[in-house]
Enzyme design. Structure first.
Site, PDB file in Angstrom:
ATOM      1  N   ALA A 182       0.800  -1.223   0.000  1.00  0.00           N
ATOM      2  CA  ALA A 182       0.000   0.000   0.000  1.00  0.00           C
ATOM      3  C   ALA A 182       0.833   1.274   0.000  1.00  0.00           C
ATOM      4  CB  ALA A 182      -0.943  -0.012   1.204  1.00  0.00           C
ATOM      5  N   ASN A 229      -2.028   3.832   2.938  1.00  0.00           N
ATOM      6  CA  ASN A 229      -2.374   4.467   1.668  1.00  0.00           C
ATOM      7  C   ASN A 229      -2.250   5.983   1.750  1.00  0.00           C
ATOM      8  OD1 ASN A 229      -3.484   2.560  -0.568  1.00  0.00           O
ATOM      9  ND2 ASN A 229      -4.250   1.694   1.328  1.00  0.00           N
ATOM     10  N   ARG A 264     -24.061  12.002  26.679  1.00  0.00           N
ATOM     11  CA  ARG A 264     -24.868  12.631  27.733  1.00  0.00           C
ATOM     12  C   ARG A 264     -24.463  12.124  29.108  1.00  0.00           C
ATOM     13  NH1 ARG A 264     -31.131  12.057  26.377  1.00  0.00           N
ATOM     14  NH2 ARG A 264     -31.252  13.314  28.280  1.00  0.00           N
ATOM     15  N   CYS A 298      -5.898  -6.890   4.830  1.00  0.00           N
ATOM     16  CA  CYS A 298      -7.042  -7.000   5.733  1.00  0.00           C
ATOM     17  C   CYS A 298      -8.064  -8.021   5.232  1.00  0.00           C
ATOM     18  CB  CYS A 298      -7.718  -5.643   5.882  1.00  0.00           C
ATOM     19  SG  CYS A 298      -6.666  -4.353   6.582  1.00  0.00           S
ATOM     20  N   VAL A 300      15.559  -6.352  -0.674  1.00  0.00           N
ATOM     21  CA  VAL A 300      16.603  -5.397  -0.306  1.00  0.00           C
ATOM     22  C   VAL A 300      17.238  -5.877   0.992  1.00  0.00           C
ATOM     23  CG1 VAL A 300      17.106  -3.011   0.334  1.00  0.00           C
ATOM     24  CG2 VAL A 300      15.463  -3.497  -1.488  1.00  0.00           C
ATOM     25  N   GLU A 340      10.089  -5.533  -4.443  1.00  0.00           N
ATOM     26  CA  GLU A 340       9.140  -6.265  -3.614  1.00  0.00           C
ATOM     27  C   GLU A 340       9.593  -7.715  -3.532  1.00  0.00           C
ATOM     28  OE1 GLU A 340       6.518  -8.111  -1.455  1.00  0.00           O
ATOM     29  OE2 GLU A 340       6.516  -5.915  -1.596  1.00  0.00           O
ATOM     30  N   ASP A 348       3.196   0.395   7.627  1.00  0.00           N
ATOM     31  CA  ASP A 348       3.297  -0.316   8.899  1.00  0.00           C
ATOM     32  C   ASP A 348       4.686  -0.272   9.524  1.00  0.00           C
ATOM     33  OD1 ASP A 348       0.699  -0.924   8.368  1.00  0.00           O
ATOM     34  OD2 ASP A 348       1.000  -3.069   8.035  1.00  0.00           O
ATOM     35  N   SER A 363       0.253  -4.114  -4.066  1.00  0.00           N
ATOM     36  CA  SER A 363      -0.960  -3.305  -3.888  1.00  0.00           C
ATOM     37  C   SER A 363      -2.183  -4.163  -3.561  1.00  0.00           C
ATOM     38  CB  SER A 363      -1.222  -2.473  -5.152  1.00  0.00           C
ATOM     39  OG  SER A 363      -0.134  -1.627  -5.429  1.00  0.00           O
ATOM     40  N   ARG A 413       2.558   1.911 -16.134  1.00  0.00           N
ATOM     41  CA  ARG A 413       2.615   3.323 -15.754  1.00  0.00           C
ATOM     42  C   ARG A 413       4.066   3.781 -15.555  1.00  0.00           C
ATOM     43  NH1 ARG A 413      -2.186   1.282 -14.215  1.00  0.00           N
ATOM     44  NH2 ARG A 413      -3.994   2.669 -14.131  1.00  0.00           N
TER      45      ARG A 413
END
Length: 460
Positions: free
Chosen positions: A13, A312, A449, A47, A84, A37, A290, A43, A74
């Site tokens: 994310a 995100n 209240r 959850c 890494v 990655e 995270d 992506s 893109r």
């Protein structure tokens, strides 16, 4: 003039949101983007993994928001299965290892660096904890591995270690798959993200669903069979046979690389950043998701909260700043919602122990109401607990346990916390009302209240 190079470590994310936003703002001839990655997916919704495991949703493709191919289209150079292993900040480069290519290593230079290394499931150093059959659940690869184990296992006994969000959701998933589920929780009640009195409501509901929940159970070891496979979990008092074991003790920031490079970490081990999500003390390194700690707007301290909503947003902020724009992430109030079968569980703001640790004086109230008008067919009970600051009446936190429509009511409190409202101000909120949705006095307002009255009764 050569393009600048942005290196992103982590393809979920925060990392890919940062890469995507930076690409929107800067063209490939201005900014080269390389993302590493170590897994097979990018992506995706972590959850959603418990619902995939439980057969409620399809996976893994349905949980992926944007595929590697879409990112590459893109003009983002996304390299999967590439880990890494070292940050060389003096030379502005990262060392990588190919996980599916004989472990080949190489160095990649950067002008700007984004760390989005995520979190890892807590896995205590206990005998047998790494045995086959013991699963943490954090990534889609983890979910696939767990499903493979479930499909290959003939037995139907499952032990979940820990009754936090993941533990409770995984217990439900395993119940749905026809397993006998035992949850072992070290605390006095499940859901330590709630105060114990509210956690007790969750415990009662879990028992009613057929989930054996053992409280005060400190796990001491995982026992294995002759082939080295997990067969049981032991505590100080008992042994619990298991054909599969799921770790649900929460997560911790994955900051091994950052720590080795000498980057600043907070009390929980998460990276520390400024409001622009730039790592403190660094001009060209950002971090999000995270692996970072965030400012708690209620207590004023930093906390580690692992949620995709924050990740995100962090990525959007980072990408805007890397791409030449400007954005900030002001902080959070600690809102989270979950469920076990039809019981909804929500909280925002501070628990009692958090308020005490912050040195705050406060009052607490708890009310029982219904999710709909009491006379409307299907109305179910709902409990709301509210914390307010002594004297000022400032809202400090809300916890909700109830049925349909209960969980998302926490958003009312989240907005009030962000706005710094008092509980008395909350009593006049103009909330929607109709019998199918709420009593004429919404339960959150009833609690406000009662909290207002408690503040007045406490005096100065």
């Amino acid at each position: 003039m050569a393009a600048e190079r942005l290196v992103v470590v982590g393809g979920d994310a925060a990392g890919m949101a940062a890469a995507s936003q930076a690409r929107r703002l800067r063209k490939p001839d201005e900014l080269e983007i390389i993302a590493f990655e170590r897994g097979h997916f990018t992506s995706y919704s972590a959850c959603g993994i418990p619902y995939w495991v439980g057969g409620v949703v399809d996976g893994p493709d349905a949980l992926i928001a944007r595929s590697p191919e879409e990112h590459r289209a893109r003009d983002i150079d996304l390299r999967l299965r590439t880990e890494v292993t070292e940050l060389d900040l003096d030379r502005c480069r990262v060392r990588t290892r190919q996980l599916d290519d004989g472990g080949r290593e190489s160095w990649t230079g950067f002008d700007k660096l984004v760390l989005a290394t995520g979190a890892r499931p807590r896995r205590p150093a206990l005998p047998g904890i790494d045995a086959p059959g013991v699963h943490g659940v954090q990534t889609l690869d983890d979910g696939r591995a767990l499903l493979d184990t479930l499909e290959a296992t003939e037995g139907r006994r499952a032990v979940v270690v820990g009754a936090g969000y993941i533990g409770v959701e995984m217990a439900e998933a395993l119940i749905r798959r026809g397993y006998e589920v035992t949850v072992l929780e070290q605390s006095e009640q499940p859901m330590s993200t709630l105060d114990p009195d509210m956690g007790a409501l969750v415990h009662t509901a879990m028992c009613g669903l057929g989930i054996e929940t053992v409280r005060g159970a400190a796990v001491t070891a995982v026992l294995t069979d002759a082939e080295g496979r997990a067969r049981a979990v032991t505590t100080e008092d008992a042994e619990y046979p298991a054909d599969v074991i799921v770790l649900g003790m929460g997560v911790q920031p994955e900051t091994t690389l950052a720590a080795a490079a000498g980057l600043p970490l907070g009390e929980s081990g998460g990276l520390l950043t400024d409001l622009a999500m730039r790592v403190r003390g660094q001009d060209a390194i950002w971090a999000g998701g995270d692996c970072v700690e965030v400012l708690d707007l209620v207590s004023g301290h930093t906390r580690h909260i692992a949620l995709g909503t924050h990740a995100n947003k962090h990525g959007q902020v980072i990408g805007s700043n890397v791409g030449g724009g400007y954005a900030t992430f002001p902080g959070v109030v600690g809102t989270a919602v979950s469920k076990v079968c039809d019981l909804e569980i929500a909280r925002t703001g501070l628990l009692e122990r958090h308020a005490r640790a912050a040195g705050l004086r406060f009052v607490t109230v708890t009310i029982e109401s219904t999710n709909q008008a009491g006379y409307y067919p299907g109305a179910r009970p709902m409990h709301v607990k509210m914390l307010a600051e002594h004297r000022t009446g400032r809202l400090l936190g809300v916890q909700i346990v109830g049925h349909e429509g209960a969980g998302k009511r926490v958003d009312i409190a989240a907005v009030a916390l962000t706005a710094g409202m008092t509980v008395e101000q909350m009593t006049t909120l103009d909330l929607g009302y109709a019998p199918p949705f709420s009593p004429v006095w919404d339960p959150v307002l009833v609690a406000a209240r009662k909290a207002t009255a408690a503040i007045r009764a406490a005096g100065v």
